[in-house]
Enzyme design. Sequence first.
Site, mmCIF file in Angstrom:
data_model
loop_
_atom_site.group_PDB
_atom_site.id
_atom_site.type_symbol
_atom_site.label_atom_id
_atom_site.label_comp_id
_atom_site.label_asym_id
_atom_site.label_seq_id
_atom_site.Cartn_x
_atom_site.Cartn_y
_atom_site.Cartn_z
ATOM 1 N N LEU A 149 7.390 -1.464 7.505
ATOM 2 C CA LEU A 149 6.645 -2.605 6.955
ATOM 3 C C LEU A 149 5.935 -2.297 5.639
ATOM 4 C CD1 LEU A 149 5.176 -4.109 10.271
ATOM 5 C CD2 LEU A 149 7.111 -4.951 8.916
ATOM 6 N N HIS A 150 5.937 -1.046 5.208
ATOM 7 C CA HIS A 150 5.386 -0.697 3.902
ATOM 8 C C HIS A 150 3.952 -1.181 3.706
ATOM 9 C CE1 HIS A 150 9.792 -1.410 3.694
ATOM 10 N NE2 HIS A 150 9.756 -0.159 3.299
ATOM 11 N N CYS A 151 3.161 -1.169 4.775
ATOM 12 C CA CYS A 151 1.755 -1.618 4.710
ATOM 13 C C CYS A 151 1.635 -3.052 4.198
ATOM 14 C CB CYS A 151 0.895 -0.699 3.823
ATOM 15 S SG CYS A 151 0.795 0.973 4.419
ATOM 16 N N ALA A 152 2.669 -3.844 4.411
ATOM 17 C CA ALA A 152 2.624 -5.212 3.892
ATOM 18 C C ALA A 152 3.257 -6.176 4.902
ATOM 19 C CB ALA A 152 3.348 -5.284 2.545
ATOM 20 N N ASN A 205 -1.602 -4.487 2.363
ATOM 21 C CA ASN A 205 -2.809 -4.444 3.196
ATOM 22 C C ASN A 205 -4.062 -4.014 2.419
ATOM 23 O OD1 ASN A 205 -1.854 -5.441 5.582
ATOM 24 N ND2 ASN A 205 -1.375 -3.442 6.490
#
Length: 390
Positions: free
Chosen positions: A344-347, A106
């Site tokens: 989601l690991h910022c992705a 992100n």
Amino acid sequence: MPSPATDAVIYLDNAATSWPKPPAVAASIVDFLEHRAGNPGRSGHALAVAADAVVAATRSELAALVGAPDAARVVFTLNATDALNMALWGLLVPGDRVVTTSIEHNAIVRPLHALAERGVTVTRVACAPDGTLDLDDLARALRSGPVRLVAMCHASNVVGTILPARDAAALAHEHGSLFLLDAAQTAGVLPIDVREMGIDLLAVPGHKALLGPTGTGALYVAPGVRLTPLRQGGTGTRSGEEHQPEELPAGLEAGTLNTVGIAGLGASLRYLRGRGREAIHAHETGLTARLIQGLADVAGVTVHGTRDPALQVATVSVSLDGWEPVDVAAALDSSFGIAVRSGLHCAPLAHRTLGTFPRGTVRLSPGPFSTDDDVDRAVAAIRKLAGTVG
Ligand SMILES: Cc1ncc(COP(=O)(O)O)c(C=O)c1O
């Protein structure tokens, strides 16, 4: 405030931020605060001069690590996100087109989304479900009209897949585009030489594989690339003028720097140089291979990505049948003392690419201080969990 019992923690969350740090990092921070904590470049007294020397030394270490031709073109930032925002917002204007990939964090996705709302066209090249990027797809996107910038990560923060940065940069240049590399998951592990690889803009965090404290990062800006600064203000240079100076690094470093963090980062970079980036990479590749091998044949466990330690950095994402990733991470933490990240690991776009959206995955990311025993315990714990229902 009580601290967690860190002696017993098996830390496999280095992709978020590295831990532990080399002991010299804390020592350097204490030394800085006690003996050098003036404001660099702002005054002529001994403490300010000492602070300036620490900042200059760290800048030079970083420049040497990434092959920057001139340390002045390495600008300190708060983190990789800050560096990426400085690059994207500083370069792109309405009417520009940018090409990126479907595996980005992100830190690239969100600035580009906001820029798209202001008239920048964003073309996203789809990566394969294992995270790999086909250069023919990139070339096709570059052929379809003028492109100002290709912006992509060096390795996925979800599955560790390494993208072909050097070839992508060459393609970008062939088509008259600049090349921005997000090295959040690779700086300190993979070789990076900005000149040899054709990188025009390089964003790095100080707190991941560079082993420094949080609040540190950097942006390298190649000669000839001009960015509009996101911040204007005091630089300690050209103080009589109202407009922001153009020279780097001052032009992009308005305001007092995170000198304390930079002192820590200097120490971690010296540690890296001493131990050797290649040795750390080899160590982590061994751990990655062990992790993938250990989990490959466990019933009910899916290992995502290439499953080839030569094609990825030390970030391994897994799913367990019948388990929510967040529950796996909680069980690893509470029952086994193993620290990992889930979700989601910022992705989110990366997870869509991998087919793991919206639940995400459980991500294990060993680091330079992780051991075979850490990996074996994590494998044993996951085996145990996979044999039960979440
Ligand atoms: C690929 C990638 N880009 C950017 C970032 C943002 O880094 P930072 O937390 O230093 O802002 C991360 C963080 O995990 C990342 O993995």
